[in-house]
Design a protein around this motif. Structure first.
Motif, short mmCIF file in Angstrom:
data_model
loop_
_atom_site.label_atom_id
_atom_site.label_comp_id
_atom_site.label_asym_id
_atom_site.label_seq_id
_atom_site.Cartn_x
_atom_site.Cartn_y
_atom_site.Cartn_z
N CYS A 40 0.88 -1.27 -0.04
CA CYS A 40 -0.18 0.02 -0.01
C CYS A 40 1.03 1.26 0.14
CB CYS A 40 -0.79 0.06 1.15
SG CYS A 40 -1.99 -1.37 1.30
N CYS A 41 0.55 2.25 -0.95
CA CYS A 41 1.26 3.41 -0.77
C CYS A 41 0.14 4.50 -1.33
CB CYS A 41 2.32 3.39 -1.96
SG CYS A 41 1.91 2.99 -3.53
N LEU A 72 -3.74 4.09 -2.22
CA LEU A 72 -4.59 4.49 -1.36
C LEU A 72 -4.70 6.02 -1.54
CD1 LEU A 72 -3.70 2.32 1.70
CD2 LEU A 72 -5.44 1.97 0.21
N ILE A 93 -0.01 -7.07 4.63
CA ILE A 93 0.21 -5.65 4.16
C ILE A 93 1.64 -4.85 4.21
CG2 ILE A 93 -1.02 -3.28 4.28
CD1 ILE A 93 -3.55 -4.98 5.32
N ALA A 95 2.76 -1.32 4.29
CA ALA A 95 2.39 0.05 4.17
C ALA A 95 3.71 0.99 4.00
CB ALA A 95 1.87 0.45 5.62
N GLN A 104 -4.30 4.00 6.85
CA GLN A 104 -5.17 3.36 6.14
C GLN A 104 -5.09 2.11 5.82
OE1 GLN A 104 -6.15 5.46 2.20
NE2 GLN A 104 -4.68 6.94 2.97
N ALA A 105 -3.87 1.56 6.14
CA ALA A 105 -3.44 0.25 5.97
C ALA A 105 -3.64 -0.45 7.28
CB ALA A 105 -1.67 0.05 5.92
N GLN A 106 -3.46 0.16 8.37
CA GLN A 106 -3.97 -0.21 9.49
C GLN A 106 -5.57 -0.71 9.71
OE1 GLN A 106 -5.03 0.82 13.98
NE2 GLN A 106 -2.93 1.68 13.76
N SER A 109 -5.85 -3.66 7.62
CA SER A 109 -5.49 -4.74 8.48
C SER A 109 -6.57 -5.19 9.51
CB SER A 109 -4.37 -4.39 9.26
OG SER A 109 -3.87 -5.34 10.18
N TYR A 116 -0.06 -6.33 9.14
CA TYR A 116 0.81 -5.46 8.55
C TYR A 116 1.98 -4.83 8.90
CZ TYR A 116 -0.18 -1.34 11.71
OH TYR A 116 -0.23 -0.63 12.78
#
Ligand SMILES: [Zn+2]
Length: 365
Positions: A40-41, A72, A93, A95, A104-106, A109, A116
């Motif tokens: 994710c970036c 994202l 994930i 991040a 957002q990645a959290q 998750s 993540y």
């Protein structure tokens, strides 16, 4: 807390930081037996880092069978869809980015149950190590959850943190300065927690508080290094301190060791950006930094030292520099105490006159 209660502490399994730490990614993925990765970036700078550095390293890992890059947008409504795609395939994930991407990645998750790994690209706050997401994002998430549009969210700690101090030192110095503002705020957060313990009987965890306080002391000890060197060595101090702050929160089971009245004021300022045309907000660490000087004054603590340390790294110490005036600061103090059920010095009924006297004394206009 009753000493018979079960306490749960979730902390990262691996924390790596230092020069070119990101090069260790293939080995980390192998050690953790990761097979599928969602990287994710964000859409601009971090996407470039992902394409040029992260993707080649992920594909080098012997255990990786599949990987995919997801950009994202910051819109929480698209996260359940992404999480659903991940659920059946046991992804991990990665991040890669600043606080927003990692937050957002959290959430992803939490929605998907996939762990993540945080790879921060700046050190502006402790979000990459913390089980808690940024205030405004949480606010938006809570609103959407109430309408039944989103799955339930629970805070999650990262499985691993990879703090590449060379990569992070390429971010503008202002991010590092903001990180100092966020960390020095812990001096006030712990005072608020102790106060809530003395006055309200709130449970107080000496272990978590000591850990939280240590993060601010680390920064205080190395403030010259951070301000003069402006390079990898200063970043290293901050990454270590932020990671320790995340552990302090995990031990406490709340953000208490990292967030007191100064954070409530910053959260209130964030909320006020939604309704005030004239104020667009400042770095989280700048808001908590200046609020920590004022709150330290009300605690009767060493506000001069607090101000001096912030000035050393050019964190704004005047209201004007973060685009607000006395009126807005007072409004933020009042709003701050209503935001959450957290007893702090803000609950003691600080008057406008007292604030004016404080601001005259500490000269932060
Ligand atoms: Zn913070």
């Amino acid at each position: 807390m009753s000493n018979r209660a079960i306490e749960k502490v979730e902390i990262p399994r691996k924390v790596l930081y230092g020069k070119n730490a990101v090069e260790k990614l293939p080995k980390i993925l192998e050690d953790l037996k990761v097979r599928r990765v969602i990287i994710c970036c964000g859409r601009t700078a971090t996407k470039e880092i992902v394409d040029s550095r992260i993707v080649p390293l992920v594909s080098e890992s012997k255990t990786i069978m599949e990987w995919e890059v997801v950009e994202l947008s910051g819109d929480v409504s698209e996260l359940p869809g992404i999480a659903q795609r991940m659920e059946n395939s046991k992804n991990t994930i990665l991040a890669v980015g600043g606080g927003s991407v990692i937050d957002q990645a959290q959430i992803l998750s939490s929605f998907s149950g996939s762990p993540y790994i945080a790879i921060p690209t700046n050190a502006s706050h402790d979000g990459f190590a913390s089980p808690y997401i940024g205030f405004l994002l949480r606010y938006e998430l809570d609103k959407s959850m109430k309408t039944g549009k989103l799955p339930r969210y629970v805070p999650v700690s990262p499985l691993a943190i990879v703090g590449d101090t060379v990569l992070i030192s390429q971010a503008p110095f202002t991010y590092l300065a903001a990180g100092v503002g966020d960390l020095l705020a812990k001096f006030v957060a712990i005072k608020d927690w102790e106060m809530a313990h003395r006055i309200k009987g709130e449970s107080f965890d000496v272990y978590a508080a000591t850990f939280g306080l240590m993060t601010a002391r680390l920064v205080e000890k190395d403030i010259d290094l951070i301000s003069k060197d402006r390079s990898e060595r200063g970043v290293r101090v901050l990454i270590k301190a932020h990671a320790s702050s995340g552990v302090a929160m995990s031990i406490a089971g709340s953000s208490r060791p990292a967030s007191g009245s100064e954070h409530l004021i910053s959260h209130a300022l964030d909320l006020m950006t939604l309704t005030h045309d004239t104020f667009s907000g400042a770095h989280h660490g700048f808001q908590t930094g200046i609020a920590s000087v004022v709150m330290m004054y009300f605690h009767g603590g060493d506000w001069k030292k607090q101000k001096y340390l912030l000035e050393k790294v050019e964190v704004p110490t005047t209201l004007k520099e973060i685009g607000i005036d006395r009126e807005i600061f007072y409004e933020a103090m009042r709003l701050g105490q209503t935001i959450r059920d957290r007893y702090t010095i803000l609950n003691t009924g600080i008057t406008r006159k007292a604030l004016d006297d404080a601001l005259d004394t500490i000269e932060v206009d």
